[in-house]
Design a protein around this motif. Sequence first.
Motif, PDB file in Angstrom:
ATOM      1  N   GLN A   1     -11.162  37.927 -11.866  1.00  0.00           N
ATOM      2  CA  GLN A   1     -11.958  37.730 -13.073  1.00  0.00           C
ATOM      3  C   GLN A   1     -13.315  37.145 -12.662  1.00  0.00           C
ATOM      4  N   VAL A   2     -14.369  37.871 -13.031  1.00  0.00           N
ATOM      5  CA  VAL A   2     -15.709  37.395 -12.722  1.00  0.00           C
ATOM      6  C   VAL A   2     -16.095  36.294 -13.703  1.00  0.00           C
ATOM      7  N   GLN A   3     -16.614  35.219 -13.177  1.00  0.00           N
ATOM      8  CA  GLN A   3     -17.112  34.120 -14.007  1.00  0.00           C
ATOM      9  C   GLN A   3     -18.579  33.884 -13.694  1.00  0.00           C
ATOM     10  N   VAL A   4     -19.331  33.601 -14.742  1.00  0.00           N
ATOM     11  CA  VAL A   4     -20.764  33.369 -14.608  1.00  0.00           C
ATOM     12  C   VAL A   4     -21.075  31.977 -15.137  1.00  0.00           C
ATOM     13  N   ALA A   5     -21.802  31.217 -14.343  1.00  0.00           N
ATOM     14  CA  ALA A   5     -22.126  29.849 -14.739  1.00  0.00           C
ATOM     15  C   ALA A   5     -23.627  29.615 -14.590  1.00  0.00           C
ATOM     16  N   GLU A   6     -24.231  29.139 -15.675  1.00  0.00           N
ATOM     17  CA  GLU A   6     -25.642  28.770 -15.656  1.00  0.00           C
ATOM     18  C   GLU A   6     -25.756  27.246 -15.590  1.00  0.00           C
ATOM     19  N   SER A   7     -26.866  26.791 -15.041  1.00  0.00           N
ATOM     20  CA  SER A   7     -27.145  25.357 -15.023  1.00  0.00           C
ATOM     21  C   SER A   7     -28.647  25.145 -14.963  1.00  0.00           C
ATOM     22  N   GLY A   8     -29.062  23.915 -15.277  1.00  0.00           N
ATOM     23  CA  GLY A   8     -30.460  23.558 -15.114  1.00  0.00           C
ATOM     24  C   GLY A   8     -31.251  23.411 -16.385  1.00  0.00           C
ATOM     25  N   GLY A   9     -30.652  23.666 -17.527  1.00  0.00           N
ATOM     26  CA  GLY A   9     -31.390  23.507 -18.768  1.00  0.00           C
ATOM     27  C   GLY A   9     -31.654  22.046 -19.070  1.00  0.00           C
ATOM     28  N   GLY A  10     -32.451  21.822 -20.103  1.00  0.00           N
ATOM     29  CA  GLY A  10     -32.741  20.456 -20.495  1.00  0.00           C
ATOM     30  C   GLY A  10     -33.933  20.378 -21.411  1.00  0.00           C
ATOM     31  N   LEU A  11     -34.448  19.169 -21.556  1.00  0.00           N
ATOM     32  CA  LEU A  11     -35.594  18.895 -22.411  1.00  0.00           C
ATOM     33  C   LEU A  11     -36.816  18.668 -21.537  1.00  0.00           C
ATOM     34  N   VAL A  12     -37.904  19.321 -21.887  1.00  0.00           N
ATOM     35  CA  VAL A  12     -39.125  19.199 -21.101  1.00  0.00           C
ATOM     36  C   VAL A  12     -40.317  19.238 -22.042  1.00  0.00           C
ATOM     37  N   GLN A  13     -41.381  18.577 -21.668  1.00  0.00           N
ATOM     38  CA  GLN A  13     -42.598  18.621 -22.482  1.00  0.00           C
ATOM     39  C   GLN A  13     -43.345  19.933 -22.266  1.00  0.00           C
ATOM     40  N   ALA A  14     -44.080  20.333 -23.262  1.00  0.00           N
ATOM     41  CA  ALA A  14     -44.903  21.534 -23.143  1.00  0.00           C
ATOM     42  C   ALA A  14     -45.825  21.407 -21.933  1.00  0.00           C
ATOM     43  N   GLY A  15     -45.910  22.488 -21.182  1.00  0.00           N
ATOM     44  CA  GLY A  15     -46.697  22.484 -19.961  1.00  0.00           C
ATOM     45  C   GLY A  15     -45.903  22.148 -18.723  1.00  0.00           C
ATOM     46  N   GLY A  16     -44.677  21.698 -18.924  1.00  0.00           N
ATOM     47  CA  GLY A  16     -43.829  21.313 -17.815  1.00  0.00           C
ATOM     48  C   GLY A  16     -43.063  22.487 -17.229  1.00  0.00           C
ATOM     49  N   SER A  17     -42.157  22.157 -16.305  1.00  0.00           N
ATOM     50  CA  SER A  17     -41.386  23.173 -15.592  1.00  0.00           C
ATOM     51  C   SER A  17     -39.900  22.854 -15.592  1.00  0.00           C
ATOM     52  N   LEU A  18     -39.100  23.907 -15.513  1.00  0.00           N
ATOM     53  CA  LEU A  18     -37.659  23.796 -15.343  1.00  0.00           C
ATOM     54  C   LEU A  18     -37.201  24.940 -14.458  1.00  0.00           C
ATOM     55  N   SER A  19     -36.109  24.705 -13.748  1.00  0.00           N
ATOM     56  CA  SER A  19     -35.519  25.763 -12.947  1.00  0.00           C
ATOM     57  C   SER A  19     -34.074  25.945 -13.355  1.00  0.00           C
ATOM     58  N   LEU A  20     -33.714  27.162 -13.698  1.00  0.00           N
ATOM     59  CA  LEU A  20     -32.341  27.494 -14.053  1.00  0.00           C
ATOM     60  C   LEU A  20     -31.683  28.216 -12.886  1.00  0.00           C
ATOM     61  N   SER A  21     -30.392  28.046 -12.771  1.00  0.00           N
ATOM     62  CA  SER A  21     -29.648  28.801 -11.772  1.00  0.00           C
ATOM     63  C   SER A  21     -28.460  29.486 -12.416  1.00  0.00           C
ATOM     64  N   CYS A  22     -28.043  30.580 -11.808  1.00  0.00           N
ATOM     65  CA  CYS A  22     -26.921  31.376 -12.305  1.00  0.00           C
ATOM     66  C   CYS A  22     -26.097  31.818 -11.112  1.00  0.00           C
ATOM     67  N   ALA A  23     -24.813  31.553 -11.177  1.00  0.00           N
ATOM     68  CA  ALA A  23     -23.929  31.938 -10.090  1.00  0.00           C
ATOM     69  C   ALA A  23     -22.735  32.704 -10.644  1.00  0.00           C
TER      70      ALA A  23
END
Length: 117
Positions: A1-23
Amino acid sequence: QVQVAESGGGLVQAGGSLSLSCAASGTSFNFVTMAWHRQAPGKQRELVATLTSGGTTNYVDSVKGRFTISRAVAKNTVYLQMNSLKDEDTAVYYCNVIIWPGTGGYWGQGTQVTVSS
């Protein structure tokens, strides 16, 4: 069974950066396409970025020049680097992994990204 998991979300101010990952786990096969979609409240889910096994990337116009999808060293893992975030980027971000061509692939549970102004 294939499972997909995302991580890295959150709260950030406009103009900022975030990095998401998916495995994706549970398969010995490599992906054909991995993609990030997002769904904002009251809106339809939209395709944000795709990466093929051959390295081709595509982006929705609204994120071009700000978001980058890339492959990780780990098998069946991708990142989404999001820079210069805007209020309208607020959404739940979902990863879709296609192992078999012509199929809908597998979805993760999603990760919330909230951009505050």
